[in-house]
Scaffold this motif. Structure first.
Motif, short mmCIF file in Angstrom:
data_model
loop_
_atom_site.label_atom_id
_atom_site.label_comp_id
_atom_site.label_asym_id
_atom_site.label_seq_id
_atom_site.Cartn_x
_atom_site.Cartn_y
_atom_site.Cartn_z
N ASP A 39 0.83 -1.20 0.00
CA ASP A 39 0.00 0.00 0.00
C ASP A 39 0.87 1.26 0.00
O ASP A 39 0.60 2.21 -0.73
N PHE A 40 1.90 1.27 0.83
CA PHE A 40 2.79 2.42 0.88
C PHE A 40 3.43 2.66 -0.48
O PHE A 40 3.48 3.79 -0.97
N ASN A 41 3.87 1.58 -1.12
CA ASN A 41 4.51 1.71 -2.43
C ASN A 41 3.54 2.28 -3.47
O ASN A 41 3.87 3.22 -4.19
N VAL A 42 2.34 1.72 -3.53
CA VAL A 42 1.37 2.15 -4.54
C VAL A 42 0.81 3.54 -4.24
O VAL A 42 0.69 4.38 -5.13
N LEU A 43 0.47 3.79 -2.99
CA LEU A 43 -0.20 5.04 -2.63
C LEU A 43 0.74 6.22 -2.40
O LEU A 43 0.34 7.37 -2.57
N ILE A 44 1.96 5.94 -2.00
CA ILE A 44 2.89 7.04 -1.72
C ILE A 44 4.03 7.07 -2.75
O ILE A 44 4.17 8.04 -3.49
N ASN A 45 4.83 6.01 -2.80
CA ASN A 45 5.99 6.01 -3.70
C ASN A 45 5.61 6.27 -5.16
O ASN A 45 6.22 7.10 -5.83
N ASP A 46 4.62 5.53 -5.64
CA ASP A 46 4.23 5.69 -7.05
C ASP A 46 3.72 7.09 -7.35
O ASP A 46 4.01 7.65 -8.41
N LYS A 47 2.98 7.67 -6.43
CA LYS A 47 2.46 9.04 -6.63
C LYS A 47 3.60 10.05 -6.66
O LYS A 47 3.64 10.94 -7.50
N ILE A 48 4.52 9.91 -5.72
CA ILE A 48 5.66 10.83 -5.67
C ILE A 48 6.51 10.68 -6.94
O ILE A 48 6.91 11.67 -7.55
N LYS A 49 6.78 9.43 -7.34
CA LYS A 49 7.57 9.19 -8.55
C LYS A 49 6.88 9.77 -9.78
O LYS A 49 7.52 10.30 -10.68
N SER A 50 5.57 9.66 -9.82
CA SER A 50 4.81 10.20 -10.95
C SER A 50 4.96 11.73 -11.04
O SER A 50 5.18 12.29 -12.12
N ILE A 51 4.86 12.39 -9.89
CA ILE A 51 5.03 13.84 -9.85
C ILE A 51 6.46 14.22 -10.24
O ILE A 51 6.69 15.14 -11.03
N LEU A 52 7.44 13.49 -9.70
CA LEU A 52 8.84 13.78 -10.03
C LEU A 52 9.14 13.51 -11.50
O LEU A 52 9.88 14.26 -12.14
N SER A 53 8.56 12.46 -12.05
CA SER A 53 8.75 12.14 -13.48
C SER A 53 8.22 13.27 -14.35
O SER A 53 8.87 13.68 -15.32
N ALA A 54 7.04 13.76 -14.02
CA ALA A 54 6.46 14.88 -14.78
C ALA A 54 7.35 16.11 -14.67
O ALA A 54 7.53 16.85 -15.65
N THR A 55 7.96 16.32 -13.50
CA THR A 55 8.86 17.45 -13.30
C THR A 55 10.11 17.30 -14.18
O THR A 55 10.54 18.26 -14.82
N VAL A 56 10.67 16.09 -14.23
CA VAL A 56 11.85 15.83 -15.06
C VAL A 56 11.53 16.14 -16.52
O VAL A 56 12.32 16.79 -17.23
N LEU A 57 10.38 15.70 -16.98
CA LEU A 57 10.01 15.94 -18.38
C LEU A 57 9.76 17.43 -18.64
O LEU A 57 10.03 17.92 -19.73
N ALA A 58 9.28 18.15 -17.63
CA ALA A 58 9.03 19.58 -17.78
C ALA A 58 10.32 20.40 -17.85
O ALA A 58 10.38 21.42 -18.53
#
Length: 193
Positions: A39-58
Motif C-alpha cells: 500500500d505504501f509503495n502504490v499510494l505514496i511512492n508511485d504518486k511521488i515518482k509520478s510527480i517527479l517524473s512529470a517534473t523531469v520531463l518539464a
C-alpha cells in the motif's frame, strides 16, 4: 513543496521541521494502512515518482526532439534523475576501483551529464586518448553509456547487461597506457632497439 525547498535553502530548521511535519501528518492521516509495504509503495511512492517524473520531463526540452526520442530514451532520462544517487554510487565505485579516489566525483559527474546529453541529443562526446582529470582514464563513451543503461536494467531486476558492461569496463585499457604505446610506436617506428 516550495516552502520546504526555501526552508532548506535558508537552512531554517524550525521552518523545515514545520513543513515536513505538515506533509507527514497529511500522509499519515490519509486513512490508508500505510504500514502495509505494498500500500505504501502504490499510494505514496508511485504518486511521488509520478510527480517527479512529470517534473523531469518539464525541465528537459524533450518536446522539440520527441520525433527522435523513443520511449526508452524518456524512461532513461527520468530514471537518471530519480535514481541519480544509485547511478552515481555505482560509477564512483567502479572508477575508484581502477583509478583511486582522486577527482572521482568530477569523473562521475562528467559521465552522468554526458549520458543525459547523449540521451537527449544523440551526440557522443569524444574522450580522446589523453588523460584528463574530469574524465575516467579508461573506457570509451559507448562503454560508459552501456554501463549507465545497464544500471537501469540492474535496478529493474535484470543483472546480465550490468555484469557484461561492468566487466567490459574493468578490462578496458587505461588511457595513460595507450599514450605510452602511441608514444613508443611514434618515436621508434614501433621497433624495439
Amino acid at each position: 513543496m516550495s516552502a520546504l525547498i526555501i526552508a532548506e535553502e535558508k537552512n531554517n530548521m524550525e521552518l523545515k521541521t514545520k513543513y515536513q511535519k505538515m506533509i507527514i501528518d497529511s500522509i499519515i492521516n490519509s486513512g490508508y494502512n500505510l504500514k502495509n509495504l505494498d500500500d505504501f509503495n502504490v499510494l505514496i511512492n508511485d504518486k511521488i515518482k509520478s510527480i517527479l517524473s512529470a517534473t523531469v520531463l518539464a525541465i528537459n526540452p524533450i518536446d522539440s526532439i520527441l520525433d527522435r526520442l523513443i520511449p526508452f530514451d524518456i524512461e532513461r532520462v527520468v530514471f537518471l534523475y530519480l535514481n541519480y544517487e544509485f547511478m552515481e554510487r555505482h560509477i564512483h565505485t567502479l572508477i575508484t576501483s581502477r583509478e583511486g579516489i582522486w577527482y572521482c566525483t568530477d569523473k562521475t559527474s562528467w559521465i552522468l551529464e554526458k549520458y543525459k546529453e547523449y540521451i537527449l541529443t544523440g551526440r557522443i562526446p569524444e574522450m580522446g586518448t589523453e588523460e584528463k582529470f574530469w574524465m575516467p582514464g579508461f573506457g570509451e563513451f559507448s562503454d560508459w553509456a552501456d554501463y549507465c543503461n545497464s544500471l537501469f536494467w540492474l535496478y529493474h531486476g535484470n543483472p546480465a547487461p550490468y555484469m557484461e558492461a561492468y566487466q567490459r569496463l574493468l578490462n578496458c585499457e587505461m588511457r595513460s597506457d595507450k599514450e605510452e604505446e602511441e608514444s613508443f610506436s611514434q618515436e621508434d617506428g614501433g621497433v624495439l632497439q
